[in-house]
Design a protein around this motif. Structure first.
Motif, PDB file in Angstrom:
ATOM      1  N   ARG A 302       0.872  -8.849   1.817  1.00  0.00           N
ATOM      2  CA  ARG A 302       2.181  -9.420   2.083  1.00  0.00           C
ATOM      3  C   ARG A 302       2.261  -9.868   3.534  1.00  0.00           C
ATOM      4  NH1 ARG A 302       5.862  -4.887  -1.026  1.00  0.00           N
ATOM      5  NH2 ARG A 302       5.672  -5.768  -3.127  1.00  0.00           N
ATOM      6  N   GLU A 305       2.379  -7.078   6.034  1.00  0.00           N
ATOM      7  CA  GLU A 305       1.105  -6.365   6.161  1.00  0.00           C
ATOM      8  C   GLU A 305       0.129  -7.149   7.025  1.00  0.00           C
ATOM      9  OE1 GLU A 305       0.979  -3.941   1.928  1.00  0.00           O
ATOM     10  OE2 GLU A 305       0.503  -6.084   1.948  1.00  0.00           O
ATOM     11  N   GLU A 308       1.319  -6.710  10.625  1.00  0.00           N
ATOM     12  CA  GLU A 308       0.973  -5.357  11.058  1.00  0.00           C
ATOM     13  C   GLU A 308      -0.515  -5.261  11.379  1.00  0.00           C
ATOM     14  OE1 GLU A 308       2.277  -1.292   9.135  1.00  0.00           O
ATOM     15  OE2 GLU A 308       0.468  -2.030   8.119  1.00  0.00           O
ATOM     16  N   THR A 353       5.879  -2.418   8.021  1.00  0.00           N
ATOM     17  CA  THR A 353       5.990  -2.109   6.587  1.00  0.00           C
ATOM     18  C   THR A 353       6.841  -0.868   6.345  1.00  0.00           C
ATOM     19  OG1 THR A 353       3.907  -0.860   6.645  1.00  0.00           O
ATOM     20  CG2 THR A 353       3.774  -3.189   6.046  1.00  0.00           C
ATOM     21  N   ARG A 417       7.043   4.059   3.733  1.00  0.00           N
ATOM     22  CA  ARG A 417       6.146   2.914   3.657  1.00  0.00           C
ATOM     23  C   ARG A 417       6.568   1.975   2.538  1.00  0.00           C
ATOM     24  NH1 ARG A 417       0.055   4.447   3.263  1.00  0.00           N
ATOM     25  NH2 ARG A 417       0.399   4.400   1.022  1.00  0.00           N
TER      26      ARG A 417
END
Length: 418
Positions: A302, A305, A308, A353, A417
């Motif tokens: 995603r 993600e 991150e 996330t 999460r």
């Protein structure tokens, strides 16, 4: 709960619900309720559709409460309320609803299923197993309870029983996405990441929006790395423990490292402990960073993600570069940059996330403050400002706050999460 002469919009809503068009079904049920606002059946169906829409789950709770106010003795309303509360991550309240449902109808298989779901979310694996078995004793075709039993068995490390159970489930229904996802996680726990990948792909073929399978597929991709496989083993081992036992392990590691500091050669144990803590918190985003280079795997990530992965990996790269420059040039400013880069990776791994709004603000704020403090400290030290010790001290203090994130990240209210 029955309607002798269903409103045409109720019939339309039921058809749309069966087709999985929940938003359209919500509209149809609301139109029916505009004509008959006290129709408990329509309210129940409306809540059931709202429950399937993530952003409408709070409204779903209000809707089912209206149905309960009209038909307080309808066990099915309390069962649905329990599932909605589980979706809202309120399992203790969900248990109260399942108890009410079972007091009204002790033979309701889905009440036991909702109970098992609540226990799974509370990480009480033995009671989740018990509730799932009770549901299956009442209805052997209850696929939800069967999959809950598979999860409870795996999380108790009953892998042989879990494998036999899943084999039977797949033989009965090879087109069940949830069963394939559970089979994938079981394979991952056995260390068979290639077999896990096959099951997760099949689960996503059957249900492209199944996040449980998507996360499993990503984990199977990351597990191609031996280091990540080690991290997975640690996660599976910790998952078998209840929350209190996990805190005991974490505290045991910490105090063990403190004691080791005073032993001959203890600095090696301390260094290994800090490397272990670092890897536990950054393994997932670093693993995702490696997947960005995979032509297929990166499409399963995603946007949050990907961000991150890039942010955490960049900080670690800066940190490692700073350490190398310090070793090569004996440059204190590079060491400070290295410590800051590695430190910022901790809170950053808890921001993008994270489903907790409070947690995102706290960890994001710590990341930002440490970033600014580190830059100021590096610049002040590099140009030998008179106030350099102050800026360096502020930077190191912010890094300590980053280290504290490894404890704060274990608090569920701060880190959920997504």
């Amino acid at each position: 709960m029955s309607t002798a002469f269903p409103h045409p919009q109720i019939m339309r809503g039921l058809q749309l619900k069966q087709l999985g068009r929940f938003a359209d079904a919500v509209t149809a049920f609301k139109e029916a309720l505009a004509q008959e606002p006290n129709d408990a059946f329509a309210l129940h169906q409306l809540a059931g559709c709202q429950w399937r829409i993530a952003e409408a789950r709070r409204e779903a709770l209000q809707t089912i409460d209206q149905a309960i106010a009209i038909e307080p003795n309808g066990a099915e309303h309390h069962v649905l309320r329990a599932f909605i509360l589980c979706a809202l991550d309120r399992p203790k309240e969900a248990l109260l609803s399942t108890q009410m449902a079972l007091s009204l109808d002790p033979n309701d298989s889905y009440a036991h299923t909702a109970e098992a779901q609540a226990y799974l979310q509370m990480e009480n694996w033995p009671l989740a197993e018990r509730s799932a078995r009770e549901a299956l004793a009442l209805d052997a075709d209850n696929s939800g309870a069967a999959n809950q039993l598979a999860q409870a068995l795996r999380l108790q490390n009953k892998l042989a029983e879990n494998a036999a159970h899943l084999a039977g489930m797949l033989a009965r229904d090879p087109e069940d996405a949830f069963t394939h996802a559970n089979a994938g996680w079981a394979a991952l726990q056995r260390g068979e990441h290639r077999a896990a990948e096959v099951h997760f792909r099949e689960a996503l073929r059957l249900d492209p929006d199944f996040d449980y399978a998507r996360e499993g597929l990503l984990s199977s991709f990351r597990a191609r790395s031996p280091l990540y496989r080690g991290y997975l083993k640690y996660c599976f081992a910790m998952a078998r423990l209840n929350r209190g036992a996990r805190w005991a392990v974490i505290l045991g590691f910490y105090f063990g490292s403190r004691v080791a500091h005073y032993l001959p050669g203890g600095y090696i144990i301390v260094a290994l402990y800090f490397l272990f803590v670092l890897w536990v918190w950054v393994a997932r985003p670093v693993g995702n960073a490696m997947l960005l280079a995979d032509r297929f795997a990166r499409f399963a990530l995603r946007p949050a993600e990907k961000i991150e992965a890039a942010a955490v990996s960049s900080c670690l790269a800066i940190g490692i570069t700073g350490f190398i420059l310090n070793l090569a040039l004996n440059w204190d400013s590079a060491m400070l940059a290295g410590v800051g880069g590695v430190a910022i990776a901790f809170p950053l791994s808890l921001v993008f996330t994270n489903q907790s709004v409070l947690g995102r603000w706290i960890f994001g704020g710590i990341s930002g403050v440490t970033f600014v403090a580190t830059i100021l400290g590096v610049i002040a030290d590099a140009i030998s400002l008179a106030s350099a010790p102050l800026f360096v001290g502020l930077s190191l203090g912010a890094c300590v706050a980053c280290a504290a994130c490894t404890w704060l990240g274990n608090i569920r209210a701060l880190y959920k999460r997504g």
